[in-house]
Design an enzyme around this catalytic site. Structure first.
Site, PDB file in Angstrom:
ATOM      1  CD  GLU A  41      -2.435   1.329   2.755  1.00 33.76           C
ATOM      2  OE1 GLU A  41      -2.597   2.463   3.264  1.00 33.76           O
ATOM      3  OE2 GLU A  41      -2.781   0.267   3.322  1.00 33.76           O
ATOM      4  NE  ARG A  45       0.516   8.440   6.064  1.00 35.35           N
ATOM      5  CZ  ARG A  45       0.741   7.686   7.125  1.00 35.35           C
ATOM      6  NH1 ARG A  45       1.972   7.550   7.588  1.00 35.35           N
ATOM      7  NH2 ARG A  45      -0.251   7.054   7.725  1.00 35.35           N
ATOM      8  CB  THR A  69      -2.662   8.366   3.079  1.00 33.08           C
ATOM      9  OG1 THR A  69      -1.934   7.396   3.831  1.00 33.08           O
ATOM     10  CG2 THR A  69      -2.904   9.561   3.998  1.00 33.08           C
ATOM     11  CE  LYS A 129      -5.559   2.004   7.296  1.00 34.65           C
ATOM     12  NZ  LYS A 129      -4.813   3.044   6.557  1.00 34.65           N
TER      13      LYS A 129
END
Length: 315
Positions: A41, A45, A69, A129
């Site tokens: 993943e 960021r 994210t 998640k």
């Protein structure tokens, strides 16, 4: 289960990586593959996320790559255009979640409460998640809320590490764990691919927990099996427990077959924490199984080792 979800389940551990330099993406991905985790993943960021995803998909095709994210529609579009096979967000944003679903891409929004989980289920999602996992009560919380949500599965991320991941993975409603301990920022910056590979391989071995369960010895008939059992008792003081097809010795470390079974000389049973994942792991590495022997409890490899059949056994 979709093909992507099936692959996530089979991998079991999804490394969560933040890359500042896209030049490091491919060697990092190759280190993870060599270590036994062909999945990642890549978090949005950093500015290098999009290019990193593109490069990994182009140069390491066996890698399952998702974007993490993801907070905006613009990020979702960039991640999908780069080739991301799944999208992950830290929290539950209904608008972004619906946007990704409508794009036809697997979406796993972050959830922390039953309310968020129910909203995700209302959108047709079966996997979400759980983030941040440890700070939100960990596996104890998931087990506590699982009762009403039998059709929901989680990918816990946040505080998950090599010491506690088996607590999560042993729960059937966990599809996989997300973690960063094998891809720490300082290791990536130092381009220490060897150490990343070692940590990855160590995590995989911990997940599977391979251990010799027993050794099976072939004999021609029941009489020969009983004679062999008597010798083990005389030599080592092992008690014998006779069954219909075999005699187990001691704490079942040795199984004496009453008639020839698989393997020229016998068989070796290897226990594992997670049989379906172990089968997928070995198949990806070119090992074949006797498909007629595969059950939810055991599976025999096609080839023998030194005259012994080898089979995996669910703990």
């Amino acid at each position: 289960m979709s093909d992507v979800l099936q692959r996530i389940y089979e991998v079991g551990i999804v490394p969560v990586i933040a890359i500042d330099d896209a030049e490091k993406a491919v060697p990092l991905a190759k280190a993870l593959v060599r270590g036994g985790l062909p999945a990642a993943e890549v978090t949005f960021r950093t500015e290098a996320a999009e290019e990193s995803i593109k490069r990994i998909i182009a140069e390491v095709p066996e890698m399952l790559v998702g974007a993490g994210t993801v907070l905006t529609k613009e990020q979702a579009d960039r991640a999908i255009a780069a080739g991301s096979q799944f999208i992950v967000s830290p929290g539950f944003n209904p608008e972004i979640t619906r946007y990704v679903i409508d794009k036809g891409v697997l979406m796993m929004p972050g959830t922390a409460t039953p309310g968020e989980m129910e909203q995700a289920m209302g959108m047709g999602l079966s996997v979400v998640k759980f983030f941040p996992a440890e700070q939100n009560g960990g596996i104890a919380k998931l087990k506590a809320v699982a009762g009403p949500y039998k059709n929901l599965r989680w990918m816990p991320t946040g505080g998950v590490n090599e010491k506690n991941m088996l607590d999560y993975l042993s729960f059937k409603q966990i599809i996989a764990c997300g973690g960063t301990w094998m891809v720490k920022k300082d290791l990536i910056e130092a381009e220490n691919w060897e150490e990343i590979e070692r940590l990855t391989r160590q995590a995989v071995q911990t997940m599977f927990g391979f251990k010799v369960a027993h050794i099976g010895i072939n004999t021609e008939n029941a009489e020969e099996a009983r004679r062999a059992a008597e010798l083990f008792t005389q030599l080592l003081g092992m008690p014998a427990k006779e069954g219909n097809s075999s005699i187990f010795m001691g704490e079942k470390e040795i199984e004496i077959m009453k008639s020839p079974f698989l393997g020229r000389n016998g068989h070796i049973a290897i226990q594992t924490n997670t049989l379906p994942r172990a089968i997928a792991y070995f198949k990806a590495r070119g090992f074949a199984f006797r498909e007629e022997t595969v059950t939810d409890k055991a599976a025999y490899f096609k080839d023998e080792i030194a005259g012994f059949a080898l089979h995996l056994l669910q703990k």
